[in-house]
Each structure stands twice: as C-alpha cells, then as structure tokens.
Scaffold this active site. Structure first.
Site, PDB file in Angstrom:
ATOM      1  N   SER A  58      -9.922  -1.199   7.318  1.00  0.00           N
ATOM      2  CA  SER A  58      -9.255  -0.944   6.044  1.00  0.00           C
ATOM      3  C   SER A  58      -8.478  -2.124   5.477  1.00  0.00           C
ATOM      4  O   SER A  58      -7.984  -2.049   4.356  1.00  0.00           O
ATOM      5  CB  SER A  58      -8.326   0.272   6.167  1.00  0.00           C
ATOM      6  OG  SER A  58      -9.095   1.444   6.303  1.00  0.00           O
ATOM      7  N   SER A  67      -9.594   1.314   3.380  1.00  0.00           N
ATOM      8  CA  SER A  67      -8.798   2.158   2.499  1.00  0.00           C
ATOM      9  C   SER A  67      -7.749   1.376   1.704  1.00  0.00           C
ATOM     10  O   SER A  67      -7.157   1.916   0.771  1.00  0.00           O
ATOM     11  CB  SER A  67      -8.090   3.245   3.319  1.00  0.00           C
ATOM     12  OG  SER A  67      -7.078   2.684   4.159  1.00  0.00           O
ATOM     13  N   LYS A  76       0.827  -1.209   0.000  1.00  0.00           N
ATOM     14  CA  LYS A  76       0.000   0.000   0.000  1.00  0.00           C
ATOM     15  C   LYS A  76       0.863   1.261   0.000  1.00  0.00           C
ATOM     16  O   LYS A  76       1.923   1.308   0.645  1.00  0.00           O
ATOM     17  CB  LYS A  76      -0.904  -0.046   1.240  1.00  0.00           C
ATOM     18  CG  LYS A  76      -2.007   1.002   1.313  1.00  0.00           C
ATOM     19  CD  LYS A  76      -2.851   0.703   2.550  1.00  0.00           C
ATOM     20  CE  LYS A  76      -3.952   1.725   2.776  1.00  0.00           C
ATOM     21  NZ  LYS A  76      -4.754   1.401   3.978  1.00  0.00           N
TER      22      LYS A  76
END
Length: 545
Positions: free
Chosen positions: A234, A210, A129
């Site tokens: 997330s 997310s 990420k």
C-alpha cells in the site's frame, strides 16, 4: 500483493506480467497517448505551478533567503489543490484540509525569524493518509462513513514527530477504504467517505492502493511530501503507479500508535516523495522508538542520525544485486524497462545475479491472509475501544455499513470485515500457525537468498502499471507485484521510478534485510541519479481506441 489480489486467488502471488494490456478500459496498446492538457475538465491550458517538482531542499532555501515563507508555501499548495484536485482534472486525492494549516505556518515563520528551526522539515507542507490520527480539527476515518465524524484526541506518534520536525500538516488524503481490507471486489482509491481518487497520469486509471491519495497528491505536486501506510503493497504500489519514490520501512522503525490498523505484524507508515532525498528526510523525521508500540524497541541503535549520508551517486559500485528471475520473461513492456534498468545497474558498477524469491514466498499468501484477518479484528477493536468514535467494535462497523448500505456499500460489500469478525482471538492455534508460516517463511526465504548469493539487495519490478477504475468489478488482474516478500517478513522495500509503459509509470524495487533502509536508499539514489526516470504527470485523458 498490491490490492490484495491474493484474496481472489492465492496462487496469483507472482507478477503475471504477461497478462498486462491496456484494452481493459477503452483502448488498446496501439492507441495514441493524448497530448498534455486534453484531460477532461483540465481545459486546453493549465497555468504553470510555481512550486513544480520543488524539493524539500529548494523550499528550505526559499524560506531561508526570504523569497517565500512557510505560509506562502502552504497558500500555493492550497491553491494547487483547489485547481487540480477539486477542479480541473479533479484528482480527488485530498479528503480533508487542515483549517489550522496557515496558523501553524505563521507560527513556524515567527520561530524562523527568532532563529529557532525545529528540523529539516521546518515549514514544509505535508499531506498524510486518513488513517493516521491528528489531534486537531481534522477527522480520522480510514475513508469509512462509520468513522466520518471521528476526531482523534491525540496525535499519532509519527505525527507528533513530524510536528517536532517543523512540518505543516496541510491535510489528509483519501485512501482505499479500511486500507483496502473491506472487500475482495474493491477498487483501489475508493472510499465511502472520500469517493474515487484518480491517477494523475491517465485519469481513468486508479492510483493503486491503499495509499492512493498520498500517491496521487505527491505526484501531482499538491504537497512537498506525503505519508502513506502499508500492510502489503500500500506504499510501494501507489508510489510505483504514481511515479514516486516509496519507502516501506522495517516493521518497528516507525511507530504505529495512533494509526488505524490491519496487522500488528506487518503494518508500517512510510514516506512517499518525488525524490529519494526527500523520502530519506521524511523517513528520518518519523523514525524512533515509542513506548506505546513495543515493536519499535527493536529499532534501538539501528536508526542513523541522517539517512541522507547514504545517498551517494556511486552507491551501486561494487554492490551485488539479485535480479528476480520471474520478472525477466513475459509479454509486458515493463519487462523491457526492467532489462534496461538492469543494464544501467551494471553500468554503475553493480554485479547482478538471477534469483527466484517469488517461488519461495508465493505459497505463503494464504497464510498471510489468515494472519491479516485475525490481526485486523484484534487491532480494530483495540483502536475503536479508546478512539471515542460512535462505533466501538468491528461488529459495530459492520452493522453501520449494513444499515447504511446505499451510501456505505454502493459498489462492493464488506465480506473481509465479516470474515474477520467471525474469527477467534490471537491465541488461536490456526492464527499462530499461519503467522509462523508467513512471517518466518518469508524471512527465511529473503535471508536465505541474500546470504547464499552474498547480496546487498534483491531487485524486481514493483508492480504492473495502473489498472482501470472499475467500481463494478473492482481492480482487474495483472498480478500483485513484488510487495509480498518484504511485507510478510517485515523487511524494508524501496521503490523508485523506472520508466513508463504507454504513459503509465512503473517502479523498480530494492528489497533488503531488516534495518537496511540506509543502504537501500543509497542504491535507489544511485539508480535515480543515473536513470532520471521521474516524469511529472500531465493529467491525460483516457485512451481512445
């Protein structure tokens, strides 16, 4: 709290399953699901992928036998990214590729030839990420244009661990900007730097946030495994919505050093993979104490040498599981999946009892939000002070976005950033009271139910199916899911595919006490092997009414 819907209404802390419909986009539940290959831009035929659904063990066997090299694996995944992520369905899950990936793979291939293997991830391509530092040519931006030029000078601790284990960091994934902590009207999977990531199952749906890019990429076979981060939902929410196994570890199992923060008390990285076995391998590779992250000291003596030893097909036999009672009623078809899963758990030898955790933790949502607001300002200011980026404080980020509003804020604003900036430091009496209420309250609730009912885990629906992409209004309703109890407590949470609702995946959650990742992975593995509900995405076009 997958997508922080509590920001709009803190009373929405339950799953609200009865509100789920599919007509928020262009369809109704009765619409026919398009056949594979009808996705916009995908063409009538998509070439078979040589590494389709390949596991880490299978890739290792290919390298061991000489069938393929680490370089060859990277090249295949890079071609897949070009064909699926940048063209074809255009998932837009990868925000940046590592220009050094093939060179690193060559080095690892040479080491293999000399008999040196760094670990079980030797030569395995991984996507991470874009809020995780890498000391290479890639940037670390949290999806923000304010950090679009920022290059870290040191690897995050978990990245260093991945490299030591032999992983090839293939690139970075898009995310909900600032890990979905910028606006109450944001859309999961959108960032000003990376744009909108699409769900690989039905392309007008979000991957959830997310860790949207990590979820979409791992599900679409753009990498072997991926790394996400979670404050509340997330990892587990995009894993659920993208048909993956997701592991939100106990806070302190994985270091947060070098990860752009939201919350010092809730943040953690974690694995996102197509199987429980691969998630266990990735978790082990990243776990370990870090002198720079004092919270990880608590993990000493609590990390097994090998999480895969817990993965036994009969792990459910004799176990006692608490079933979240609030997820047994309502109108959603996800409830039918949940009830079927419960019957399978019982068939595998588990005893189930109904429990009500959400009633105990729902009232804590407002306190949790206050904690995140306070800790976000403190953490971001500390990160930016040493990051070498052009912006040095949260106030600088807010000012940058304001100056560059057409590009930085074309759809929604930054009211969460502004609210955080107005707050005092972590010595505030309001912050300390909120932290006690949310963290201690959640721990008391989970520990109390686990002890009172003598449970090995609590089981629930992870969250509702993926919502429609709506850049004007943000993510639609449907409830925050079951992420909050474990998130506030800092306890482990594993989600595993449970089935699909109208072609959209839904996950089954296993939540347990602190440091129980191994046993939870064992329960999830036994369910996974009996249920076999992972179905690869087919990049289907939106529903047509």
């Amino acid at each position: 709290m997958n997508r922080r819907l509590f920001l709009r209404n803190s009373s929405l802390a339950g799953l609200a399953l009865s509100t789920f419909t599919l007509d928020a986009c262009s369809s109704s539940p009765s619409s026919a699901v398009p056949e594979a290959g009808t996705a916009a831009g995908a063409g009538s035929e998509m070439a078979p992928f040589e590494l389709h659904e390949a596991t880490v063990a299978q890739l290792q066997e290919q390298m061991k036998s000489g069938q393929r090299s680490a370089r060859a694996l990277c090249e295949l995944y890079l071609k897949r990214i070009e064909a699926i992520d940048k063209a074809g369905p255009q998932l837009n899950s990868v925000i940046e590729l590592n220009p050094d990936a093939l060179t690193i793979a060559d080095q690892l291939d040479q080491e293999r030839k000399t008999g040196k293997l760094r670990g079980l991830l030797h030569g395995i391509p991984v996507l991470i990420k874009d809020n995780i530092d890498t000391a290479d040519q890639m940037r670390t931006s949290a999806g923000s244009l304010a950090l679009a030029a920022h290059k870290a000078t040191q690897d995050a601790f978990i990245v260093r661990k991945l490299r030591e284990a032999g992983a090839v960091v293939l690139g970075k994934t898009n995310l909900s900007e600032w890990a979905n902590f910028r606006s109450t009207r944001s859309t999961s999977g959108w960032s000003s730097r990376g744009g909108q990531t699409r769900n690989p199952y039905i392309l007008d749906r979000t991957p959830s946030g997310s860790s949207a890019g990590s979820g979409a990429a791992a599900s679409a076979n753009l990498c072997a495994v991926a790394v996400g981060t979670e404050t509340d939902g997330s990892i587990v929410s995009p894993a659920s919505c993208c048909g993956l196994v997701g592991v939100k570890p106990t806070v302190g199992l994985l270091s947060r050093t070098g990860i752009i923060p939201i919350s010092a008390t809730q943040d953690t990285a974690g694995p996102m993979a197509r199987s429980v076995h691969d998630a266990a391998l990735l978790l082990a590779a990243m776990a370990g104490p870090d002198a720079a992250d004092v919270v990880t000291k608590a993990s000493a003596g609590k990390i097994p040498a090998d999480y895969t030893t817990f993965l036994q097909p009969n792990s459910l036999r004799g176990k006692r599981l608490g079933i979240e009672k609030g997820h047994l009623t309502g109108a959603s078809d996800a409830i039918a999946l949940f009830k079927t899963a419960i019957e399978l758990l019982k068939a595998q030898g588990a005893t189930v009892v109904e429990v009500e955790v959400e009633k105990l933790t729902d009232p804590l949502g407002e306190a949790e939000y206050d904690v995140l607001l306070y800790e976000f300002k403190d953490g971001v200011n500390k990160y930016l002070a040493t990051a070498g980026a052009e912006v040095k404080t949260l106030a600088d980020v807010i000012a940058f976005n304001t100056r560059n509003k057409p590009k930085a804020m074309p759809f929604f604003q930054q009211e969460i950033l502004e609210a955080s900036e107005k707050l005092e430091g972590l010595g505030s009496a309001k912050y300390l009271a909120a932290l006690r209420k949310s963290q201690q309250g959640a721990r008391a609730a989970l520990d109390g139910v686990l002890r009172a009912q003598q449970l090995d885990a609590i089981v629930a629906i992870t969250n509702s199916p993926a919502r429609c992409i709506d850049l004007i209004n943000g993510d639609s309703g449907g409830g925050p899911g079951f992420s909050s109890p474990a998130a506030m407590a800092g306890y482990p949470h594993v989600t595993v595919p449970m089935g699909q609702v109208y072609g959209l995946p839904v996950g089954l959650s296993f939540v347990g006490a602190a440091w129980q990742e191994g046993p939870l992975l064992g329960l999830a593995y036994a369910y996974e092997q009996a249920a076999k509900k992972r179905v690869a995405p087919e990049f289907k076009a939106p529903f047509v009414g």
